[in-house]
Design a protein around this motif. Structure first.
Motif, PDB file in Angstrom:
ATOM      1  N   SER A 100       0.805  -1.224   0.000  1.00 29.65           N
ATOM      2  CA  SER A 100       0.000   0.000   0.000  1.00 29.65           C
ATOM      3  C   SER A 100       0.837   1.272   0.000  1.00 29.65           C
ATOM      4  N   ARG A 104      -1.404   6.359   0.574  1.00 32.19           N
ATOM      5  CA  ARG A 104      -1.596   7.502   1.482  1.00 32.19           C
ATOM      6  C   ARG A 104      -0.515   8.552   1.270  1.00 32.19           C
ATOM      7  N   HIS A 144      -7.574   5.728  -3.824  1.00 20.15           N
ATOM      8  CA  HIS A 144      -6.941   6.247  -2.605  1.00 20.15           C
ATOM      9  C   HIS A 144      -6.031   7.420  -2.972  1.00 20.15           C
ATOM     10  N   THR A 169      -9.999   9.655   2.858  1.00 23.44           N
ATOM     11  CA  THR A 169      -9.684  10.756   3.748  1.00 23.44           C
ATOM     12  C   THR A 169     -10.766  11.798   3.568  1.00 23.44           C
ATOM     13  N   TRP A 178      -4.699  10.032   8.387  1.00 25.57           N
ATOM     14  CA  TRP A 178      -5.305  10.016   7.066  1.00 25.57           C
ATOM     15  C   TRP A 178      -6.839   9.979   7.076  1.00 25.57           C
ATOM     16  N   GLY A 224      -2.140   0.713   8.787  1.00 21.07           N
ATOM     17  CA  GLY A 224      -3.019   1.839   8.497  1.00 21.07           C
ATOM     18  C   GLY A 224      -4.075   2.110   9.544  1.00 21.07           C
ATOM     19  N   TRP A 225      -4.181   1.217  10.550  1.00 22.50           N
ATOM     20  CA  TRP A 225      -5.217   1.422  11.554  1.00 22.50           C
ATOM     21  C   TRP A 225      -5.008   2.733  12.320  1.00 22.50           C
ATOM     22  N   ALA A 229     -10.983   4.838  11.674  1.00 28.40           N
ATOM     23  CA  ALA A 229     -10.554   4.384  10.348  1.00 28.40           C
ATOM     24  C   ALA A 229     -11.717   3.959   9.468  1.00 28.40           C
TER      25      ALA A 229
END
Length: 286
Positions: A100, A104, A144, A169, A178, A224-225, A229
Motif C-alpha cells: 500500500s 496515502r 486512494h 480521507t 489520514w 493503516g489502523w 478508520a
C-alpha cells in the motif's frame, strides 16, 4: 530510429517514444517507473498544435496493472489528442511485501505525489506540451491516491476521477490524517485549498455491486489502523458517498457514477471515466 518517410516535429524523440512505450525508470528515483501511450498523430505535431494536447495520469491499483490501464485509454488518447502516463510503484518498496506504499501519499522517505509530479514534468519537457494542469484517474488503490493528491495539489489538476477507494480521507478538520485533513500542514506542509479544488472537475465512480468488505475493514493492529478508520462506511459505495457529501458541503461539484452490474472491476469503469474525461479535456481547452 524513426521509420523512413516520417518527419518528427521533435527530432530528439525516437520510435519507442510513440505508441505504447516501454517502462522508464524515473531518473532521480529509480525504484519507480512509468510508461506512456503517445498517439502516432503526435509525431508531426507542430508547436501550435501541441498547445492543445493534454496529459492524463492513470494510477494503478494494488494489482499494479499499470500497462492495462494505459492500453485501455489508448483509443481515447487517439480520439482526444492526449498522452497517457501510467506510473508504476512496485510492491515491496522499503518493506518486503508491503502493498500500500503509495496509497496515502507518504511512505518512509518517499513522497509519491512528488514522484508523480516529477514524471508529469519530465513528460511535459520531453514532448513540449503544457502540463501545468493535468487529469488524474485512479481506481481502488489508485482511487486512494487520487483524492489525496487532489487535497495536496488541486492547482495541478483540471480533472480528478476517483474510483472505488477502499479507504477515504474525508474533508474534515476535526480529525487527523489520514482519516481527516486537520493536520495536513503538519504532515505535508500545505493546507487544503478549497478554491483550487472547486476549479477541478471531479468524478467519483463505483460499481453498484462493489459490496465486499473483507479487504477494507480495518481493525486494531492492521497496517493503516487509526481511530475512526472506518467512519466513512463499510463498503466502497458507502465510502464514496461519504467523500462526496464532504466535497459538496464545501462547494465542490461532483459527478457521481454508480455503475449497474459492476463489482470491484477497474477496467469496467473505464468507459464512464472516459465519458467524464472527454468533457473535462474539452473544458480545459476552452
Amino acid at each position: 530510429m524513426i521509420p523512413d518517410g516520417i518527419t518528427l516535429a521533435q527530432p530528439h524523440l525516437n520510435f519507442y517514444d510513440f505508441g505504447p512505450t516501454p517502462f522508464v525508470a524515473l531518473p532521480d528515483e529509480q525504484r519507480v517507473s512509468y510508461c506512456l501511450y503517445v498517439p502516432k498523430s503526435f509525431v508531426s505535431a507542430d508547436k501550435a498544435a501541441r498547445r492543445h494536447w493534454r496529459l492524463i495520469v492513470a494510477m494503478h491499483g494494488t494489482g499494479r496493472t499499470a500497462a492495462a490501464y494505459r492500453d485501455h485509454f489508448a483509443a481515447f488518447a487517439d480520439a482526444h489528442d492526449c498522452i497517457i502516463l501510467a506510473p508504476l510503484f512496485p510492491v515491496g518498496l522499503i518493506e518486503p511485501g508491503e502493498m500500500s506504499n503509495y496509497k496515502r501519499i507518504k511512505f518512509h522517505d518517499m513522497r509519491f505525489d512528488q514522484l508523480v509530479l516529477d514524471m508529469v514534468d519530465l513528460v511535459g519537457r520531453r514532448y513540449d506540451i503544457d502540463v501545468s494542469r493535468v487529469a488524474l484517474f485512479g481506481f481502488s488503490g489508485g482511487g486512494h491516491f487520487t483524492h489525496r493528491f487532489l487535497y495536496l495539489h488541486a492547482d495541478r489538476l483540471f480533472a480528478a476521477s476517483i474510483g472505488a477507494p477502499g479507504g477515504v480521507t474525508l474533508l474534515d478538520d476535526s480529525r487527523d490524517w489520514w482519516v481527516g485533513t486537520r493536520n495536513l500542514r503538519a504532515v505535508f506542509g500545505v493546507d487544503v485549498d478549497l478554491e483550487a479544488m472547486r476549479r477541478v472537475m471531479v468524478q467519483m465512480v463505483v460499481g453498484a455491486e462493489d459490496t465486499d468488505t473483507w479487504e477494507i475493514t480495518l481493525k486494531p493492529g492492521m497496517p493503516g489502523w487509526m481511530e475512526d478508520a472506518n467512519i466513512a462506511g463499510a463498503t466502497r459505495i458507502d465510502k464514496i458517498a461519504s467523500l462526496k457529501a464532504g466535497f459538496e458541503a464545501a462547494g465542490i461539484a461532483v459527478r457521481h457514477d454508480v455503475l449497474p452490474g459492476v463489482r470491484h472491476e477497474g477496467l469496467k469503469v473505464v468507459g464512464a471515466v472516459q465519458d467524464f474525461l472527454a468533457d473535462a479535456v474539452a473544458a480545459s481547452r476552452a
